[in-house]
Design an enzyme around this catalytic site. Structure first.
Site, PDB file in Angstrom:
ATOM      1  NE  ARG A   1      -2.315   0.732   3.794  1.00 55.27           N
ATOM      2  CZ  ARG A   1      -1.706   1.484   4.722  1.00 55.27           C
ATOM      3  NH1 ARG A   1      -1.416   2.744   4.467  1.00 55.27           N
ATOM      4  NH2 ARG A   1      -1.386   0.970   5.892  1.00 55.27           N
TER       5      ARG A   1
ATOM      6  CG  HIS B   1      -6.083   1.943   6.558  1.00 53.50           C
ATOM      7  ND1 HIS B   1      -6.066   0.621   6.181  1.00 53.50           N
ATOM      8  CD2 HIS B   1      -7.263   2.129   7.204  1.00 53.50           C
ATOM      9  CE1 HIS B   1      -7.168   0.030   6.581  1.00 53.50           C
ATOM     10  NE2 HIS B   1      -7.923   0.922   7.194  1.00 53.50           N
TER      11      HIS B   1
ATOM     12  CE1 TYR C   1       1.407   2.895   8.367  1.00 49.52           C
ATOM     13  CE2 TYR C   1       0.132   4.550   9.561  1.00 49.52           C
ATOM     14  CZ  TYR C   1       0.288   3.712   8.468  1.00 49.52           C
ATOM     15  OH  TYR C   1      -0.658   3.692   7.483  1.00 49.52           O
TER      16      TYR C   1
END
Length: 374
Positions: free
Chosen positions: A261, A265, A274
């Protein structure tokens, strides 16, 4: 087919096109894509370019306040297009909420893809018209729906197959494990298609599993394949293998498509909080569109005419999406209670009457404040 599914799961993955666009032979996969011509490769390339443009346009619409939320698929185009283009019209797709490329391949109109994200409908399209359920937000629940549908197909004696999409994080959910148990027990014709995009929101895949995700399925008695999810040709081959197995009475198959990805998200997420430094750049070099572009260029198929046609198609699709989104009429308030039950329901009728009276109260207040003139 049987040798692949019965053998050890590869530590890396099955691959036909390398990141630098080189077509490498594979005796296990080649027979399943021998009918894929140069024209087919161009079509797959155009599919991926168009769905990436849909993704970019929808992201822009959300940033501009036209959509409440959007789940980007940037980087996962090959996994979705390669698998979707292997399906038959009578197969049925049970997606999560990121399979926008699959919806495009199944023929869903661009505006209908974003309808639910604009808040104008509880679902964006008629599932029966496209052989695809609408987005499922509850993580992993769609795998149970797919297994149930597949068991029904088995009972009906048809060779249609259910295909369900989910992410690596969903494999830790009870629903997915229960679906695997039922599918294995009843040898249901269902393909479990896991897009391992390395992140379950902010949790890395290493927290979900200490071994490859594909290693989990054999414990349920379901053979699995681990494929390069950024290689559209290998994904198509793997999906065809699984579909053929299901159609011929072999039962379920689990596919782990290893991809990434590249975006957030959802548009409410900030992956820079992160994601390790350098990881995005590492995976950008494995971009699914770039590698197919390099392959086509090497084959002499990426002509100026093809490039112009691809750009025009992407631009036109984006324009249709934007216009369809902005011009979308607001839903009638009472429509929120429509299509809840298939038959009349007294409790729902009561709710509808109460809600109608509540809405009518606003009309009365407006009339009173204007001296009877609304």
């Amino acid at each position: 087919m049987l040798d692949i599914l019965a053998g050890d799961i590869p530590a890396t993955f099955l691959q036909l096109v390398t990141p630098d666009g080189v077509r490498q032979p594979d005796d296990r996969l080649d027979p399943w894509v021998e009918d894929v011509t140069g024209a087919h490769l161009v079509a797959l390339y155009q599919d991926m370019v168009v769905v990436r443009r849909i993704d970019a346009e929808a992201t822009a619409l959300q940033r501009q306040g036209e959509l409440g939320l959007w789940p980007p698929l940037l980087g996962q185009e090959a996994a979705q297009v390669g698998s979707a283009r292997a399906l038959r019209p009578d197969d049925f797709v049970f997606p999560s909420y990121r399979e926008n490329a699959v919806a495009y391949c199944r023929g869903v109109a661009p505006a209908d893809i974003v309808r639910v994200w604009r808040g104008n409908a509880q679902s964006g399209w008629d599932p029966y018209a496209f052989g695809m359920a609408t987005p499922n937000i509850i993580i992993g629940a769609q795998t149970l729906h797919a297994t149930g549908w597949a068991m029904g197909a088995l009972a009906d004696g048809v060779d249609s197959v259910a295909v369900t999409y989910f992410g690596d994080g969903a494999t830790s959910q009870g629903d997915v494990n229960e679906a695997l148990v039922f599918a294995a027990s009843f040898q249901a014709p269902v393909v479990f298609f896991c897009q391992n995009n390395q992140w379950a929101i902010s949790e890395p895949v290493g927290v979900q599993a200490r071994v490859s995700i594909a290693d989990r399925a054999p414990g349920f008695g379901i053979p699995s394949l681990r494929v390069d999810g950024n290689d559209v040709l290998a994904v198509m081959a793997a999906t065809r293998i699984a579909l053929d197995r299901a159609r011929t009475g072999g039962g379920p198959t689990f596919i782990e498509a290893v991809t990434y990805r590249m975006g957030p998200h959802t548009t409410a997420d900030d992956p820079t909080r992160y994601r390790p430094a350098g990881q995005l750049e590492e995976w950008a070099a494995k971009d699914p569109i770039l590698r197919l572009r390099l392959l086509l260029d090497g084959l002499g198929l990426l002509t100026p005419e093809v490039e112009e046609q691809t750009r025009a198609r992407a631009d036109a699709t984006a324009a249709v999406l934007r216009a369809g989104c902005i011009d979308m009429p607001d839903p009638e308030p009472l429509s929120v209670l429509a299509h809840v039950y298939t038959t009349p329901h007294a409790a729902l009728d009561g709710q509808r009457a109460n809600y109608a009276a509540y809405l009518a109260g606003f009309e009365q207040t407006s009339s009173d404040s204007t001296g009877g003139k609304a």
